[in-house]
Design a protein around this motif. Structure first.
Motif, PDB file in Angstrom:
ATOM      1  N   ASP A  73     -22.795  -0.810   0.109  1.00  0.00           N
ATOM      2  CA  ASP A  73     -21.620  -0.026  -0.264  1.00  0.00           C
ATOM      3  C   ASP A  73     -20.579  -0.966  -0.847  1.00  0.00           C
ATOM      4  N   CYS A  74     -20.172  -0.706  -2.070  1.00  0.00           N
ATOM      5  CA  CYS A  74     -19.161  -1.554  -2.714  1.00  0.00           C
ATOM      6  C   CYS A  74     -17.752  -1.060  -2.424  1.00  0.00           C
ATOM      7  N   PHE A  75     -17.628   0.057  -1.720  1.00  0.00           N
ATOM      8  CA  PHE A  75     -16.323   0.656  -1.397  1.00  0.00           C
ATOM      9  C   PHE A  75     -15.506   0.954  -2.666  1.00  0.00           C
ATOM     10  N   GLY A  76     -16.185   1.239  -3.757  1.00  0.00           N
ATOM     11  CA  GLY A  76     -15.497   1.602  -4.992  1.00  0.00           C
ATOM     12  C   GLY A  76     -15.130   0.432  -5.874  1.00  0.00           C
ATOM     13  N   HIS A 112     -11.613  -4.103  -1.562  1.00  0.00           N
ATOM     14  CA  HIS A 112     -11.781  -2.671  -1.324  1.00  0.00           C
ATOM     15  C   HIS A 112     -12.251  -2.391   0.102  1.00  0.00           C
ATOM     16  N   GLU A 113     -13.058  -3.270   0.649  1.00  0.00           N
ATOM     17  CA  GLU A 113     -13.470  -3.107   2.042  1.00  0.00           C
ATOM     18  C   GLU A 113     -12.249  -3.198   2.960  1.00  0.00           C
ATOM     19  N   LEU A 114     -11.370  -4.152   2.692  1.00  0.00           N
ATOM     20  CA  LEU A 114     -10.144  -4.274   3.486  1.00  0.00           C
ATOM     21  C   LEU A 114      -9.280  -3.031   3.351  1.00  0.00           C
ATOM     22  N   LEU A 115      -9.187  -2.499   2.133  1.00  0.00           N
ATOM     23  CA  LEU A 115      -8.420  -1.265   1.927  1.00  0.00           C
ATOM     24  C   LEU A 115      -9.000  -0.114   2.748  1.00  0.00           C
ATOM     25  N   PHE A 116     -10.314  -0.047   2.803  1.00  0.00           N
ATOM     26  CA  PHE A 116     -10.988   1.005   3.556  1.00  0.00           C
ATOM     27  C   PHE A 116     -10.581   0.956   5.027  1.00  0.00           C
ATOM     28  N   GLU A 133       3.331  -2.973   9.587  1.00  0.00           N
ATOM     29  CA  GLU A 133       2.576  -4.135   9.120  1.00  0.00           C
ATOM     30  C   GLU A 133       1.347  -3.713   8.326  1.00  0.00           C
ATOM     31  N   LEU A 134       0.724  -2.642   8.761  1.00  0.00           N
ATOM     32  CA  LEU A 134      -0.449  -2.144   8.042  1.00  0.00           C
ATOM     33  C   LEU A 134      -0.070  -1.654   6.644  1.00  0.00           C
ATOM     34  N   ARG A 135       1.058  -0.990   6.517  1.00  0.00           N
ATOM     35  CA  ARG A 135       1.504  -0.508   5.205  1.00  0.00           C
ATOM     36  C   ARG A 135       1.781  -1.676   4.258  1.00  0.00           C
ATOM     37  N   LEU A 136       2.368  -2.734   4.773  1.00  0.00           N
ATOM     38  CA  LEU A 136       2.620  -3.918   3.944  1.00  0.00           C
ATOM     39  C   LEU A 136       1.298  -4.532   3.478  1.00  0.00           C
ATOM     40  N   ALA A 137       0.332  -4.605   4.395  1.00  0.00           N
ATOM     41  CA  ALA A 137      -0.983  -5.158   4.052  1.00  0.00           C
ATOM     42  C   ALA A 137      -1.678  -4.286   3.016  1.00  0.00           C
ATOM     43  N   LEU A 138      -1.526  -2.964   3.160  1.00  0.00           N
ATOM     44  CA  LEU A 138      -2.129  -2.042   2.201  1.00  0.00           C
ATOM     45  C   LEU A 138      -1.537  -2.241   0.815  1.00  0.00           C
ATOM     46  N   GLU A 142      -3.624  -3.509  -2.415  1.00  0.00           N
ATOM     47  CA  GLU A 142      -3.712  -2.620  -3.575  1.00  0.00           C
ATOM     48  C   GLU A 142      -3.201  -3.318  -4.833  1.00  0.00           C
ATOM     49  N   ALA A 143      -2.136  -4.088  -4.695  1.00  0.00           N
ATOM     50  CA  ALA A 143      -1.599  -4.805  -5.851  1.00  0.00           C
ATOM     51  C   ALA A 143      -2.611  -5.816  -6.386  1.00  0.00           C
ATOM     52  N   LEU A 144      -3.316  -6.457  -5.491  1.00  0.00           N
ATOM     53  CA  LEU A 144      -4.315  -7.440  -5.910  1.00  0.00           C
ATOM     54  C   LEU A 144      -5.469  -6.780  -6.669  1.00  0.00           C
ATOM     55  N   THR A 145      -5.858  -5.578  -6.267  1.00  0.00           N
ATOM     56  CA  THR A 145      -6.971  -4.913  -6.955  1.00  0.00           C
ATOM     57  C   THR A 145      -6.625  -4.577  -8.405  1.00  0.00           C
ATOM     58  N   GLY A 146      -5.338  -4.552  -8.727  1.00  0.00           N
ATOM     59  CA  GLY A 146      -4.927  -4.264 -10.102  1.00  0.00           C
ATOM     60  C   GLY A 146      -4.684  -5.503 -10.933  1.00  0.00           C
ATOM     61  N   ALA A 147      -4.936  -6.677 -10.345  1.00  0.00           N
ATOM     62  CA  ALA A 147      -4.713  -7.933 -11.067  1.00  0.00           C
ATOM     63  C   ALA A 147      -5.759  -8.135 -12.153  1.00  0.00           C
TER      64      ALA A 147
END
Length: 274
Positions: A73-76, A112-116, A133-138, A142-147
């Motif tokens: 599973d690539c988690f998207g 993406h696994e971490l986001l999941f 803290e979880l919202r900050l990590a999210l 998410e910002a990194l996935t758009g790099a």
């Protein structure tokens, strides 16, 4: 125990093969084993990959010795790299993108696994003390996935994973603390082939446990932490996994179960389960 069912994380965190350039079939290596019928080097297309980026034996993977493909599973991450990072330019039509695309894919898969997992943690009422803290990590992940590819290819996910894992551990402790009785700690334990039929594993810590071919039939795994647990060929017949935390569809697909195995609402019974 959790009072709500974590929602489906959405299509962005589920594989959409129609919008991916078969990155898992090319970028990743695999070795001849019980999971794969042949050896394949990283960056080399699988011999079963067609020109249209589809698998030529998709409906026969298990029978032809490619069980490992059915549980990956690539988690998207595949469609994110294909359609966002590289803007729809595939590695066949644009061969100059291949090397970098194949380097970015494993990084994106980890993000993406971490986001999941963070998304699931944010849906657990017991985790409210660490929501901020979880919202900050999210948001950071998410910002990194758009790099861009130049940023992602050399990015070391290790430090980020360690910080997020600390939050997931806190989440796990908060959820499992509500389980009745004294929860068992089997973190990282070798339970291969263990006879755990009918066991009360509510609130158990099974993070990274080796449960390969274990008999968990009829076991109660509600609120058990299953992150990273190896469930290959584990017998989940009639087991209760409702409210189990950090469970993935891939783990279920690797296991054996029955239509009477109780799952969280967001999951489906694998087609090979009798």
């Amino acid at each position: 125990m959790p009072t709500t069912t974590p929602p489906n994380p959405g299509p962005a965190l589920h594989a959409d093969c129609a919008n991916c350039f078969a990155l898992c079939c090319v970028a990743l290596p695999f070795a001849k084993s019980a999971d794969f019928a042949v050896n394949k080097a990283a960056g080399t297309p699988c011999k079963n990959l067609r020109q249209d980026f589809r698998c030529g034996i998709h409906t026969e993977l298990r029978g032809k010795g490619f069980q490992g493909c059915t549980v990956f599973d690539c988690f998207g991450a595949g469609q994110q790299v294909s359609q966002v990072t590289f803007g729809g330019r595939d590695w066949r039509t644009h061969p100059g993108t291949a090397r970098q695309m194949f380097e970015v894919f494993p990084v994106m898969r980890q993000l993406h696994e971490l986001l999941f997992y963070v998304t699931e943690a944010l849906a657990l009422p017991a985790a409210r003390p660490v929501y901020a803290e979880l919202r900050l990590a999210l948001a950071e992940t998410e910002a990194l996935t758009g790099a861009d590819a130049e940023t992602l290819a050399p990015f070391d996910v290790g430090a980020l994973r360690q910080r997020i894992n600390t939050l997931l551990l806190k989440t796990s402790e908060l959820v499992r603390a509500k389980a009745p009785g004294r929860a068992k700690n089997h973190r990282g334990a070798d339970l291969m082939g263990a006879r755990l039929a009918g066991a009360d594993l509510r609130g158990a810590n099974l993070r990274g446990a080796y449960l390969i071919a274990a008999d968990l039939s009829g076991a109660d795994l509600r609120t058990a932490d299953l992150i990273g647990a190896d469930l290959r060929d584990a017998n989940l017949a009639d087991a209760d996994l409702r409210d189990a935390i950090f469970l993935t569809q891939a783990q279920l697909t690797a296991a054996r179960g029955t239509p009477t195995t109780r799952l969280p609402a967001r999951f489906t019974h694998p087609t090979h389960w009798a």
